[in-house]
Design an enzyme around this catalytic site. Structure first.
Site, PDB file in Angstrom:
ATOM      1  N   GLY A  21       0.781  -1.231   0.000  1.00 41.04           N
ATOM      2  CA  GLY A  21       0.000   0.000   0.000  1.00 41.04           C
ATOM      3  C   GLY A  21       0.804   1.267   0.000  1.00 41.04           C
ATOM      4  O   GLY A  21       0.239   2.370  -0.034  1.00 41.04           O
ATOM      5  N   SER A  22       2.142   1.155   0.028  1.00 40.02           N
ATOM      6  CA  SER A  22       2.965   2.366   0.052  1.00 40.02           C
ATOM      7  C   SER A  22       4.324   2.064  -0.563  1.00 40.02           C
ATOM      8  O   SER A  22       4.725   0.903  -0.702  1.00 40.02           O
ATOM      9  CB  SER A  22       3.157   2.870   1.488  1.00 40.02           C
ATOM     10  N   ASP A  68      -0.385  -6.759  10.501  1.00 39.53           N
ATOM     11  CA  ASP A  68       1.005  -6.634  10.903  1.00 39.53           C
ATOM     12  C   ASP A  68       1.680  -7.952  10.555  1.00 39.53           C
ATOM     13  O   ASP A  68       1.340  -8.998  11.125  1.00 39.53           O
ATOM     14  CB  ASP A  68       1.085  -6.360  12.410  1.00 39.53           C
ATOM     15  N   ASN A  95       7.516  -8.185  -0.120  1.00 38.55           N
ATOM     16  CA  ASN A  95       8.124  -6.869  -0.336  1.00 38.55           C
ATOM     17  C   ASN A  95       8.335  -6.087   0.956  1.00 38.55           C
ATOM     18  O   ASN A  95       9.297  -5.318   1.068  1.00 38.55           O
ATOM     19  CB  ASN A  95       7.230  -6.065  -1.291  1.00 38.55           C
ATOM     20  N   TYR A 160      19.398  -5.424   9.338  1.00 36.55           N
ATOM     21  CA  TYR A 160      18.762  -5.422   8.015  1.00 36.55           C
ATOM     22  C   TYR A 160      19.628  -6.148   6.996  1.00 36.55           C
ATOM     23  O   TYR A 160      19.141  -6.968   6.213  1.00 36.55           O
ATOM     24  CB  TYR A 160      18.504  -3.978   7.594  1.00 36.55           C
ATOM     25  N   ALA A 163      19.444  -9.877   7.605  1.00 32.86           N
ATOM     26  CA  ALA A 163      18.170 -10.444   7.168  1.00 32.86           C
ATOM     27  C   ALA A 163      18.138 -10.626   5.659  1.00 32.86           C
ATOM     28  O   ALA A 163      17.635 -11.636   5.151  1.00 32.86           O
ATOM     29  CB  ALA A 163      17.018  -9.559   7.624  1.00 32.86           C
TER      30      ALA A 163
END
Length: 256
Positions: A21-22, A68, A95, A160, A163
């Site tokens: 959505g963004s 979430d 994503n 990050y 991951a």
């Protein structure tokens, strides 16, 4: 949206996108809708207005499910809801991510666990949720968003980077395990894509110039560059590609 190739096999496909959505995710949702796909997406923030705008602009309404992704049960329920609305999910795009900057010596266990939950664990459980549907449908395509950050050995966000290295490893393991079911699993590693968030937070003139100097192609990446690559990996145009990590970065990193 700029002109983009049409992939006929995506018309009518049941597509599930996390974080759709963004940012880049919103561009992905629009890109699949314009291919004629049936799109469901999840996000933590309310994206009802975006979904309504997509219906007006593309003629098709995506199914927005507020969720979430670190809540595994809620994520699994969202996948089930998408399948009920659109049929078995045959395209998954993992994503959603959080590239919050942080220093190694400041990281505590809670921050590490939260980062892994968003940036790696949710990817695995989304894959786990869609794979039985893809098996029943006779195949499918999973696109896991990684990042060139770990290939570059970037500092400034170690959780990050860790991951994203894990995402590529997971992608290769799942590709091997589920290839016999005609399920393709690939990773897509974008370079620095200039979304609104990136421009607001980190894209100083000096940083932009330095990064562009690393690229072979001297143009900044925009979301459409990533959309086009994702559509390719999701479609039968890439039918014999699996277990790969494809960088879309203007030529910063190389593989092979």
């Amino acid at each position: 949206m700029t002109d983009t190739p049409v992939f006929p096999d995506l018309k009518g496909a049941s597509v599930f996108i996390t974080g759709g959505g963004s940012g880049i995710g919103a561009s992905l949702t629009e890109g699949f809708l314009r291919q004629g796909a049936k799109v469901a997406f999840v996000g933590r923030s309310d994206a009802s207005a975006f979904a309504a705008r997509m219906k007006d602009e593309t003629g098709s309404a995506p199914l927005f499910i507020r969720c979430d992704i670190t809540d595994t049960a809620a994520l699994q329920a969202a996948v089930a809801q998408a399948a009920e609305a659109h049929g078995p999910v045959t395209v998954l795009v993992n994503n959603a991510a959080n590239d919050q900057r942080h220093a190694t010596l400041d990281v505590d266990e809670a921050f590490w666990d939260r980062s892994m939950a968003i940036n790696l664990r949710a990817y695995f459980f989304a894959c786990q949720a869609v794979i039985p549907q893809m098996q029943a449908a006779g195949g499918g395509a999973i696109v896991n968003f990684s990042s060139i950050s770990y290939m570059m050995g970037n500092a400034g966000y170690p959780a990050y980077v860790s991951a994203n290295a894990g995402i590529t490893g997971m992608t290769r393991g799942l590709a091997r395990e589920f290839g016999p079911d005609r399920i393709r699993v690939n990773a897509l590693a974008p370079g620095w894509v200039l979304t609104d968030k990136q421009m607001e937070k980190w894209a100083t003139p000096e940083a932009l110039a330095a990064h562009l100097d690393r690229q072979c192609l001297k143009e900044h990446l925009v979301p459409q560059d990533v959309v086009d690559a994702t559509l390719f990996l999701a479609s039968q145009a890439s039918r014999m590609m699996t277990g790969q990590c494809m960088a879309v970065d203007g030529g910063v990193v190389v593989s092979g």
